[in-house]
Design an enzyme around this catalytic site. Structure first.
Site, PDB file in Angstrom:
ATOM      1  N   SER A  77      37.819  43.318  42.774  1.00 60.29           N
ATOM      2  CA  SER A  77      38.466  43.169  44.085  1.00 60.29           C
ATOM      3  C   SER A  77      37.566  42.649  45.192  1.00 60.29           C
ATOM      4  CB  SER A  77      39.181  44.446  44.539  1.00 60.29           C
ATOM      5  OG  SER A  77      40.367  44.622  43.787  1.00 60.29           O
ATOM      6  N   ASN A 126      44.288  39.069  36.831  1.00 66.59           N
ATOM      7  CA  ASN A 126      45.493  39.148  37.641  1.00 66.59           C
ATOM      8  C   ASN A 126      46.588  39.755  36.760  1.00 66.59           C
ATOM      9  OD1 ASN A 126      46.985  36.973  36.264  1.00 66.59           O
ATOM     10  ND2 ASN A 126      45.499  35.618  37.232  1.00 66.59           N
ATOM     11  N   VAL A 145      35.847  35.593  38.024  1.00 65.59           N
ATOM     12  CA  VAL A 145      35.454  36.278  36.791  1.00 65.59           C
ATOM     13  C   VAL A 145      36.513  36.089  35.710  1.00 65.59           C
ATOM     14  CG1 VAL A 145      35.034  38.559  35.779  1.00 65.59           C
ATOM     15  CG2 VAL A 145      34.010  37.982  37.966  1.00 65.59           C
ATOM     16  N   ASP A 146      37.769  36.193  36.092  1.00 65.01           N
ATOM     17  CA  ASP A 146      38.876  36.053  35.145  1.00 65.01           C
ATOM     18  C   ASP A 146      38.813  34.697  34.437  1.00 65.01           C
ATOM     19  OD1 ASP A 146      41.273  36.628  33.802  1.00 65.01           O
ATOM     20  OD2 ASP A 146      42.538  36.207  35.532  1.00 65.01           O
ATOM     21  N   TYR A 151      39.821  38.722  46.382  1.00 65.79           N
ATOM     22  CA  TYR A 151      40.814  39.749  46.705  1.00 65.79           C
ATOM     23  C   TYR A 151      40.510  40.448  48.027  1.00 65.79           C
ATOM     24  CZ  TYR A 151      43.674  39.478  42.478  1.00 65.79           C
ATOM     25  OH  TYR A 151      44.555  39.073  41.496  1.00 65.79           O
ATOM     26  N   ASP A 198      25.461  37.178  34.325  1.00 64.28           N
ATOM     27  CA  ASP A 198      26.720  36.570  33.915  1.00 64.28           C
ATOM     28  C   ASP A 198      27.395  37.519  32.930  1.00 64.28           C
ATOM     29  OD1 ASP A 198      28.755  35.097  32.705  1.00 64.28           O
ATOM     30  OD2 ASP A 198      27.533  33.317  32.375  1.00 64.28           O
ATOM     31  N   ILE A 199      28.512  38.101  33.326  1.00 66.28           N
ATOM     32  CA  ILE A 199      29.174  39.107  32.500  1.00 66.28           C
ATOM     33  C   ILE A 199      29.611  38.541  31.141  1.00 66.28           C
ATOM     34  CG2 ILE A 199      31.532  38.799  33.362  1.00 66.28           C
ATOM     35  CD1 ILE A 199      31.633  41.953  33.487  1.00 66.28           C
TER      36      ILE A 199
END
Length: 193
Positions: free
Chosen positions: A123, A25, A34-35, A127, A11-12
């Site tokens: 991406s 975005n 993630v964002d 994406y 988990d970042i």
């Protein structure tokens, strides 16, 4: 300079590195994947800083392939480096744009003095880029960036970054990045760079 590159499943938002990269975005105001996870974990300070960036220096948003740093709010990292990956569903299929996400993020990391940086699979997922292509392009771009940093006259490029960690959310994604890292350096070069 020796740049260590590794890939882990995790988990970042829990990474205790100097900087984490957000697959943002162009609005910088949060989103899904993630964002959204990074914005949720960072708390309101991150959104406030992103809004200020939009109000002042990025009124039209962040361009695809570019990167910008903010503080990290409540995250264990010191900085969040936001980058906008190309969206294959919108016809953004140029590998050089994707490679730029990684190299520009490293440029920004070096500028803020980050020694360690965590990346997601920018991406891949919503994406529409194939994870194997993302892995190959990302690893090739980072290796090329590190090679260019050796002996570079400017201290802002490569002076501080010593560790790049791909923090990936699924075993299949991790396997793609491990394969790209195991490939000889010449085979992982990004197309179009």
């Amino acid at each position: 300079m020796v740049l260590r590159i590794e890939a882990v499943r995790g988990d970042i938002t829990r990474e205790h590195l100097d900087a984490i990269v957000n697959a943002a975005n162009s609005t910088l105001l949060g989103g899904g994947g993630v964002d959204g996870a990074i914005h949720d974990a960072a708390g309101p300070a991150l959104l406030a800083e992103c809004r200020e960036l939009r109000r002042t220096v990025l009124p039209d948003g962040l361009a695809v392939g570019d990167a910008v740093a903010t503080g990290a709010g409540l995250l264990p990292a010191r900085w969040v480096i936001h980058t906008v990956g190309p969206n294959a569903y919108r016809g953004q299929r140029d590998p050089a744009l994707l490679a730029s996400c990684f190299t520009r993020s490293l440029d920004v990391a070096a500028q803020v003095g980050a020694a360690s940086v965590a990346f997601p699979a920018v991406s891949a997922g919503i994406y529409g880029w194939d994870v194997h292509d993302v892995a190959r392009i990302a690893v090739g771009a980072i290796r090329a960036w590190a090679e260019a940093a050796v002996g570079a006259p400017t201290p802002a490029r490569g002076r501080h970054v010593q560790l790049v960690r791909f923090v990936l959310f699924a075993d299949a994604v991790l396997a793609a990045f491990e394969a790209a890292l195991a490939a000889p350096a010449g085979t992982a070069e990004p197309v179009g760079s």
